[in-house]
Design a protein around this motif. Structure first.
Motif, PDB file in Angstrom:
ATOM      1  N   UNK A   1       0.836  -1.200   0.000  1.00  0.00           N
ATOM      2  CA  UNK A   1       0.000   0.000   0.000  1.00  0.00           C
ATOM      3  C   UNK A   1       0.870   1.248   0.000  1.00  0.00           C
ATOM      4  N   UNK A   2       0.276   2.338  -0.440  1.00  0.00           N
ATOM      5  CA  UNK A   2       0.899   3.666  -0.403  1.00  0.00           C
ATOM      6  C   UNK A   2       1.366   3.985   1.012  1.00  0.00           C
ATOM      7  N   UNK A   3       2.551   4.570   1.134  1.00  0.00           N
ATOM      8  CA  UNK A   3       3.085   4.959   2.445  1.00  0.00           C
ATOM      9  C   UNK A   3       2.813   6.426   2.740  1.00  0.00           C
ATOM     10  N   UNK A   4       2.016   7.088   1.874  1.00  0.00           N
ATOM     11  CA  UNK A   4       1.603   8.474   2.090  1.00  0.00           C
ATOM     12  C   UNK A   4       2.776   9.436   2.173  1.00  0.00           C
ATOM     13  N   UNK A   5       3.774   9.199   1.307  1.00  0.00           N
ATOM     14  CA  UNK A   5       4.941  10.085   1.305  1.00  0.00           C
ATOM     15  C   UNK A   5       4.596  11.396   0.603  1.00  0.00           C
ATOM     16  N   UNK A   6       5.520  12.335   0.647  1.00  0.00           N
ATOM     17  CA  UNK A   6       5.283  13.675   0.120  1.00  0.00           C
ATOM     18  C   UNK A   6       5.759  13.830  -1.323  1.00  0.00           C
ATOM     19  N   UNK A   7       6.212  12.753  -1.945  1.00  0.00           N
ATOM     20  CA  UNK A   7       6.852  12.867  -3.260  1.00  0.00           C
ATOM     21  C   UNK A   7       6.245  11.860  -4.224  1.00  0.00           C
ATOM     22  N   UNK A   8       4.977  12.105  -4.575  1.00  0.00           N
ATOM     23  CA  UNK A   8       4.243  11.174  -5.432  1.00  0.00           C
ATOM     24  C   UNK A   8       4.261  11.662  -6.872  1.00  0.00           C
ATOM     25  N   UNK A   9       3.462  12.679  -7.173  1.00  0.00           N
ATOM     26  CA  UNK A   9       3.390  13.165  -8.549  1.00  0.00           C
ATOM     27  C   UNK A   9       4.762  13.707  -8.957  1.00  0.00           C
ATOM     28  N   UNK A  10       5.207  13.276 -10.152  1.00  0.00           N
ATOM     29  CA  UNK A  10       6.514  13.704 -10.644  1.00  0.00           C
ATOM     30  C   UNK A  10       7.651  12.788 -10.265  1.00  0.00           C
TER      31      UNK A  10
END
Length: 544
Positions: free
Chosen positions: A213-222
């Motif tokens: 699952x997604x770890x909800x980090x701050x660096x997704x888009x891009x």
């Protein structure tokens, strides 16, 4: 030709459309050659930067093409020509890698609405526009939307989505969490009486298909995902194609022309990673190079039987170029609303996609992915704020975590003069004539975008913003995000490039599987439509 240069199907481009086509056809037993000019990249291969992402390419970009030797020509509305490199404004870049844009995108997975397929019937055709109906309906594409959602993996808000789109199954995963900015916007929407939902995302909210699952980090888009929880063709359909034993993937392969004999498509020529020219042959060729490079390749493949380019007998290849205007407003809240919980986007409204008085179409509005500091600094400081010095630094320290942005894609009203052609003189490092942009979107796009700009402002003010700023977009070329439309689908060869099955008119074995075929581009991110159409096209090819 050597026997190993013969295939059932050649696919040019391993992005969203090409990746799906490869998976479907290889699993159907077809011998598939998948050609991609970029590399196969993992998270470890991607440049990582906590200050800016792929959306700001001024300092380079994450996925290619290389900055040197790959120019394009941009012609502004006044007729001034500029040669642009891949990291410069006006290039209209898209990711070049296995998976294409799905490697680094924000992964919003919206279906188009039924009215998006019948825009001309609903609104009429504005003078000077090329607004038209699709030759297929939402109902025809719905099973393939569902297939994309389940086979690639979408998390979403099934109940509110099901009230808007006719759907047979819920999303396979629940929605991503609502962060602080989403909670603030939902209070504002409730005060206005607006419905909201979590945008559907091609991101694992729970473990899915043997990936976490997604770890909800701050660096997704891009960026590529650090735990591989963002779903694209690079980690779903392309691995399935390769696992079948029927697909050969060649990276670093730049296709220079579609080869014909007596006007019949027989294969392609490409330059390999060692700069050697290769010829390969197949019964069928599928173009999935995107809405800029696909028409460029068709035009660069002119032959005696088709001197204006393949599929271009009616001068339609490259016309009707669309992207998306993104009118948006930035606001400043009383308290910090930045909590660092990614991917960031978690609240949207589809209230204004249709049914708006005096404008054609509309669009979706949502909060933004986490805004990295340099992007905020370069693009979204208040207009009266200096861009340097102590005052600007102090504003960033005090207000970066208090800023919030609402934006979203607006329906493009296509124009036949908004187009991709090939430049008559400028060539790339392989000797190919480069893509040339000219024209603008239709003025009705600007009016619709202005309407959506006011709705974004209304939402932020209702949510408690003490100050808002932004500028509605003016008339220009619309191709910076979500390029589409340059090989549009239609029943009439005089006004379209491909038929309803995405076969190029006049060629029984040449297909297009990317956003080039979109007649209109919806008021949503188009990737799920690209995936669904590719499932539909590839399934048709496999069964015939």
């Amino acid at each position: 030709l050597k026997a190993n240069n013969m295939y059932d199907i050649i696919i040019v481009g391993a992005g969203a459309g090409g990746g799906v086509a490869a998976g479907v056809l290889a699993e159907a037993g077809k011998r598939v050659l998948l050609l991609e000019r970029g590399r196969s990249q993992s998270y470890a291969d991607e440049p990582r930067d906590h200050l800016r992402n792929h959306r700001l390419s001024q300092y380079g970009h994450n996925t290619g093409p290389s900055l040197d030797g790959n120019p394009r020509v941009f012609v502004d509305p006044q007729g001034h020509e500029t040669i642009v490199r891949p990291h410069e404004p006006g290039y209209n870049n898209n990711a070049t890698a296995v998976g294409g844009g799905t490697l680094v995108y924000g992964a919003q997975a919206w279906r188009f609405l039924p009215d998006d397929f019948r825009m001309a019937s609903r609104y009429g055709v504005p003078p000077g526009s090329s607004l038209a109906n699709w030759p297929i309906s939402y109902a025809e594409l719905a099973p393939f939307y569902e297939r994309a959602e389940w086979e690639i993996g979408v998390s979403g808000d099934s109940e509110p989505s099901g009230a808007i789109w006719s759907r047979a199954r819920p999303f396979p995963m629940p929605p991503v969490p609502i962060n602080t900015q989403g909670q603030v916007l939902r209070r504002g929407a409730a005060a206005l009486g607006w419905e909201t939902m979590v945008p559907p995302l091609l991101i694992n909210s729970t473990p899915y298909q043997d990936r976490p699952a997604c770890i909800n980090c701050q660096h997704c888009v891009g960026f590529a995902c650090p735990v591989d929880a963002k779903n694209g063709t690079q980690n779903t359909l392309i691995p399935r194609a390769l696992a079948s034993g029927n697909c050969t993937l060649v990276t670093g392969a730049t296709v220079t022309r579609i080869d014909t004999q007596g006007g019949h498509v027989v294969g392609v020529t490409y330059i390999d990673v060692d700069q050697c020219e290769q010829q390969v042959r197949a019964d069928i060729v599928i173009l999935s190079a995107g809405a800029i490079e696909t028409p460029r390749l068709l035009l660069n493949s002119a032959c005696p039987e088709f001197p204006c380019g393949l599929g271009n007998h009616s001068d339609q290849v490259g016309r009707h170029l669309q992207g998306h205007y993104y009118p948006g407003i930035t606001g400043l809240m009383d308290e910090p609303i930045w909590d660092g919980i990614g991917p960031g986007v978690c609240t949207a409204t589809t209230r204004f996609n249709h049914g708006n008085a005096e404008v054609i179409g509309g669009g979706m509005l949502a909060d933004e992915f986490i805004m990295l500091p340099i992007i905020f600094w370069k693009r979204f400081l208040p207009p009266d704020m200096p861009r340097w010095g102590l005052e600007a630094k102090q504003f960033m320290r005090d207000n970066y975590r208090r800023a919030i942005r609402v934006t979203g894609p607006t329906q493009d009203i296509p124009s036949p003069e908004s187009r991709v052609t090939i430049d008559p003189h400028l060539r790339d490092k392989f000797g190919l004539l480069v893509a040339r942009f000219s024209g603008t979107t239709h003025p009705e796009t600007v009016r619709t975008a202005g309407f959506m700009f006011e709705r974004a402002k209304e939402w932020l003010l209702a949510s408690g913003a003490q100050r808002v700023w932004g500028q509605p977009p003016g008339l220009g070329l619309s191709a910076g995000q979500h390029q589409a439309g340059t090989c549009r689908m239609g029943d009439d060869p005089a006004t379209s490039v491909v038929d309803k099955w995405c076969r190029v008119h006049g060629h029984d074995n040449l297909f297009v599987a990317d956003a080039s075929v979109h007649v209109t581009n919806g008021g949503f991110n188009p990737v799920l439509t690209i995936l669904a159409l590719s499932f539909r096209t590839a399934g048709r090819i496999a069964s015939t």
